[in-house]
Motif scaffolding. Structure first.
Motif, short mmCIF file in Angstrom:
data_model
loop_
_atom_site.label_atom_id
_atom_site.label_comp_id
_atom_site.label_asym_id
_atom_site.label_seq_id
_atom_site.Cartn_x
_atom_site.Cartn_y
_atom_site.Cartn_z
N ILE A 12 0.84 -1.21 0.00
CA ILE A 12 0.00 0.00 0.00
C ILE A 12 0.87 1.25 0.00
O ILE A 12 0.60 2.22 -0.72
CB ILE A 12 -0.96 -0.02 1.21
CG1 ILE A 12 -2.04 -1.08 1.03
CG2 ILE A 12 -1.60 1.36 1.41
CD1 ILE A 12 -2.92 -1.29 2.24
N VAL A 13 1.92 1.24 0.81
CA VAL A 13 2.85 2.37 0.83
C VAL A 13 3.47 2.57 -0.56
O VAL A 13 3.61 3.70 -1.04
CB VAL A 13 3.95 2.15 1.89
CG1 VAL A 13 5.03 3.22 1.78
CG2 VAL A 13 3.35 2.16 3.29
N TYR A 14 3.82 1.47 -1.21
CA TYR A 14 4.40 1.55 -2.55
C TYR A 14 3.40 2.15 -3.54
O TYR A 14 3.77 2.98 -4.39
CB TYR A 14 4.83 0.16 -3.00
CG TYR A 14 5.45 0.12 -4.38
CD1 TYR A 14 6.66 0.75 -4.64
CD2 TYR A 14 4.83 -0.55 -5.43
CE1 TYR A 14 7.24 0.71 -5.89
CE2 TYR A 14 5.40 -0.60 -6.69
CZ TYR A 14 6.61 0.02 -6.91
OH TYR A 14 7.17 -0.01 -8.17
N ALA A 15 2.13 1.76 -3.43
CA ALA A 15 1.10 2.30 -4.32
C ALA A 15 0.94 3.81 -4.11
O ALA A 15 0.78 4.57 -5.08
CB ALA A 15 -0.23 1.59 -4.08
N VAL A 16 1.01 4.26 -2.86
CA VAL A 16 0.92 5.69 -2.57
C VAL A 16 2.11 6.43 -3.19
O VAL A 16 1.96 7.51 -3.78
CB VAL A 16 0.85 5.93 -1.05
CG1 VAL A 16 0.95 7.42 -0.73
CG2 VAL A 16 -0.43 5.35 -0.47
N VAL A 17 3.29 5.83 -3.08
CA VAL A 17 4.49 6.45 -3.65
C VAL A 17 4.37 6.55 -5.16
O VAL A 17 4.77 7.55 -5.77
CB VAL A 17 5.74 5.65 -3.24
CG1 VAL A 17 6.97 6.15 -4.00
CG2 VAL A 17 5.98 5.79 -1.75
N ILE A 18 3.81 5.52 -5.81
CA ILE A 18 3.63 5.55 -7.26
C ILE A 18 2.71 6.71 -7.66
O ILE A 18 2.97 7.42 -8.65
CB ILE A 18 3.04 4.22 -7.77
CG1 ILE A 18 4.02 3.08 -7.54
CG2 ILE A 18 2.70 4.31 -9.26
CD1 ILE A 18 5.32 3.23 -8.24
N ILE A 20 2.33 9.49 -6.03
CA ILE A 20 3.12 10.72 -5.86
C ILE A 20 4.10 10.88 -7.02
O ILE A 20 4.29 11.99 -7.54
CB ILE A 20 3.87 10.69 -4.51
CG1 ILE A 20 2.85 10.68 -3.35
CG2 ILE A 20 4.81 11.87 -4.39
CD1 ILE A 20 3.49 10.51 -1.99
N LEU A 21 4.71 9.76 -7.44
CA LEU A 21 5.65 9.82 -8.56
C LEU A 21 4.97 10.28 -9.84
O LEU A 21 5.57 11.00 -10.64
CB LEU A 21 6.29 8.44 -8.78
CG LEU A 21 7.24 7.93 -7.70
CD1 LEU A 21 7.74 6.55 -8.07
CD2 LEU A 21 8.40 8.89 -7.52
N LEU A 22 3.74 9.86 -10.03
CA LEU A 22 2.98 10.30 -11.21
C LEU A 22 2.83 11.82 -11.20
O LEU A 22 2.97 12.47 -12.24
CB LEU A 22 1.62 9.61 -11.24
CG LEU A 22 0.73 9.90 -12.45
CD1 LEU A 22 1.41 9.42 -13.73
CD2 LEU A 22 -0.63 9.22 -12.29
N GLY A 23 2.55 12.37 -10.02
CA GLY A 23 2.47 13.83 -9.91
C GLY A 23 3.81 14.51 -10.14
O GLY A 23 3.88 15.54 -10.82
N THR A 51 7.45 7.94 -14.76
CA THR A 51 6.81 7.27 -13.61
C THR A 51 7.27 5.82 -13.52
O THR A 51 7.57 5.32 -12.43
CB THR A 51 5.29 7.33 -13.75
OG1 THR A 51 4.87 8.69 -13.87
CG2 THR A 51 4.62 6.71 -12.54
N SER A 52 7.36 5.14 -14.65
CA SER A 52 7.76 3.73 -14.66
C SER A 52 9.19 3.56 -14.18
O SER A 52 9.50 2.67 -13.37
CB SER A 52 7.60 3.15 -16.07
OG SER A 52 8.10 1.84 -16.15
#
Length: 577
Positions: A12-18, A20-23, A51-52
């Motif tokens: 879940i933390v990783y998904a949140v970081v992704i 943020i990375l998209l932004g 992002t990737s």
């Protein structure tokens, strides 16, 4: 159950970081793209690619956290729920995500970005308006040029499938033997990734080292602004002196330049060109001053002035952070050169840490309290990434010494954005190796995992030794630890296993990766010292280019308004008739 909940929390933390990375990727692209030349498809490709690639690097802390969650660092034992089947399930899920991201990065870099580049190049506004260029024709034309990259990608994987690997006959270490025992698919991906990391390493050495040195110095020492005191008066005085000299030459020839000597005619031509440049510069300064009169711009500049001391403090802190990372990289590189178990024959793989590494120590300590290490790791990755962007903007996209494209805020063409994104993809792959193998190798391999160095009463398969009453026997995990407990309890991360497999199977890649780190450290030091000693100056050439571009935009806008008025007048006459 506890293991499932912990794994879910980490993902879940990783998904949140992704998210943020998209932004972050979106902000980066929209800051640098040119409003005049823009393509939604190009912007989309650049955002997804950045992002990737950031998601690939920032999967490392997730990897470390998941494999470390199976181990109790205080007891040096596996946790009660961490059966071999549970550990294998964690590793399998991580491998699937890694292969997905590495494959996506490869496809985006070798196929999608070239296609987007040629797709944009094929656009012809006149042919589109006249119906000669349809979307299908444009796509087919772009695809024809992309076929070469497709063939290259296929050849790269075929070479990886059949190229001979290092036999490992001279190494009797169990850890390395396990790395050599993989299927052809993993070997093919390892070769392709090693090739891309090699290209990225050259870019990483040139651009990232330069950008990281310039980034924190730019926060400490700011170049003068276009609106700095004296800029407007200097342009006015130079313009007045220029016109006075033109009047002198004009009086000398009586208004006929042909009467002047060849030397005076050349001087007059130079003065006329300089006059146009100074007029454009003066107009740009006036327009900037007028724009500054709005409340938003005034508030922005006041906020910037108020935060200037904090900007310099942050620059100093970033400088100190970068120096710690620099020292850590140097210590690990020296450690590898001196204590690698097999030197160049296995790409300078380091069995265990022999020299104290401050960055590695900080990450291992922080990994005991997830997600503290994730926050530190994200900060470090974004520091390297920002340095890469600054380096590309400072050096430009070049072929040898010839500058092809320039990366500037609000002035970057779609072609330059695509090329810069492809460069950042390969740089980030090289960064993936540097952080895992050079900056924090112990953290990236085992994290805070430990094992109990005590012989159990029975086999390690049925019982684990107990060091709860003797903490001195609890030791950090190591790749080549001969103790059977280390092999039974310690679980290396997927990323370290994969990168070690690349350098072990193809030692040439490992040798290039390793020695490039010394070049990176040396180039960073040289650029940082020069930037700190040198006084920053206003880039007058860039200022003149901006003034010329602003004049062109003004002329284009005026012409467009005139065309619209003429068209409307013609329409009114036609309707009246």
């Amino acid at each position: 159950m506890a293991g499932v909940l912990l794994s879910s929390l980490i993902w879940i933390v990783y998904a949140v970081v992704i998210a943020i990375l998209l932004g972050v990727a979106s902000i980066f692209i929209y800051i640098y793209k040119s409003p005049r030349e823009s393509s939604r498809f190009v912007v989309f490709v650049c955002i997804i690619t950045i992002t990737s690639l950031l998601a690939t690097v920032l999967l490392q802390p997730v990897d470390v956290a998941l494999v470390s969650s199976t181990n109790s660092s205080k007891l040096g034992q596996r946790k009660s729920w961490a059966s071999q089947e549970a550990v294998d399930n964690i590793l399998t899920s991580l491998k699937a995500v890694y292969y997905l991201l590495y494959g996506l990065d490869t496809v985006l870099c070798l196929l999608v970005i070239p296609f987007a580049y040629f797709w944009y190049e094929e656009y012809d506004e006149v042919a589109t308006q006249e119906g000669e260029q349809t979307p299908g024709k444009r796509i087919w034309a772009a695809f024809k040029y992309t076929i070469g990259f497709l063939v290259f990608a296929i050849l790269l994987f075929l070479i990886g499938l059949f190229v001979p690997t290092s036999s490992g006959s001279e190494r009797d270490l169990e850890y390395f033997r396990r790395l050599l025992m993989e299927n052809h698919g993993e070997r093919t991906l390892a070769f392709a990734l090693g090739f891309l990391i090699t290209i990225g390493t050259f870019l990483y050495v040139i651009y990232t080292s330069t950008g990281m040195a310039l980034f924190h110095v730019s926060l400490i020492k700011t170049a003068p602004s276009i609106l700095s005191p004296g800029m407007g008066s200097s342009a006015s005085s130079r313009l007045e002196a220029n016109r006075e000299r033109q009047r002198q030459l004009d009086a000398r020839c009586g208004g006929d330049p042909d009467q002047l000597s060849s030397k005076d005619r050349r001087e007059l031509d130079v003065l006329v060109r300089e006059e146009r440049t100074l007029i454009r510069r003066q107009r740009l300064i006036e327009e900037t001053e007028d724009a500054r009169q709005t409340w938003f711009v005034r508030a922005w500049h006041k906020a910037g002035a108020a935060l200037r001391p904090f900007k310099r403090i942050s620059g100093v802190l970033l400088l100190l952070t970068t120096l710690v990372v620099w020292v850590s990289m140097l210590l690990t590189a020296i450690d590898k050169a001196s204590n690698s178990v097999c030197k160049r024959s296995c790409g300078y793989i380091l069995g265990h840490i022999n020299l104290f590494n401050p960055a590695n120590w900080a990450f291992v300590r922080a990994a005991k309290v997830f997600p503290v290490d994730y926050a530190l790791f994200t900060f470090l990755v974004l520091l390297f990434f920002t340095g890469s962007v600054v380096g590309i903007a400072a050096v430009g996209i070049r072929v040898f010494w010839i500058k092809i494209f320039q990366i500037r805020k609000a002035h970057t063409s779609p072609q330059a954005l695509l090329l810069a994104t492809a460069m950042l993809t390969m740089i980030t792959l090289a960064l993936n190796y540097s952080i895992a193998m050079i900056v924090a190798p112990q953290y990236a391999t085992f994290g805070p995992q430990t094992f109990c160095d005590k012989q159990p009463a029975t086999s390690y398969l049925t019982a684990q030794p107990d060091c709860s009453h003797d903490k001195d026997l609890i030791k950090a995990c190591s790749e080549i630890a001969d103790n059977p407990a280390a092999k039974a309890i310690c679980t290396p991360s997927v990323v370290s296993t994969f990168l070690n497999r690349v350098t072990l199977n193809f030692p040439f890649f490992g040798v290039v990766f390793f020695w490039a780190q010394f070049v990176f450290l040396g180039l960073y030091l040289v650029v940082a010292v020069i930037a700190l000693v040198r006084t920053p100056k206003l880039n007058e050439r860039q200022l003149d280019e901006d003034a010329e571009e602003a004049e062109e935009e003004s002329l284009l806008a005026t012409s467009a308004r005139q065309v619209n008025r003429d068209w409307q007048a013609a329409g009114d006459e036609s309707s009246g008739a």
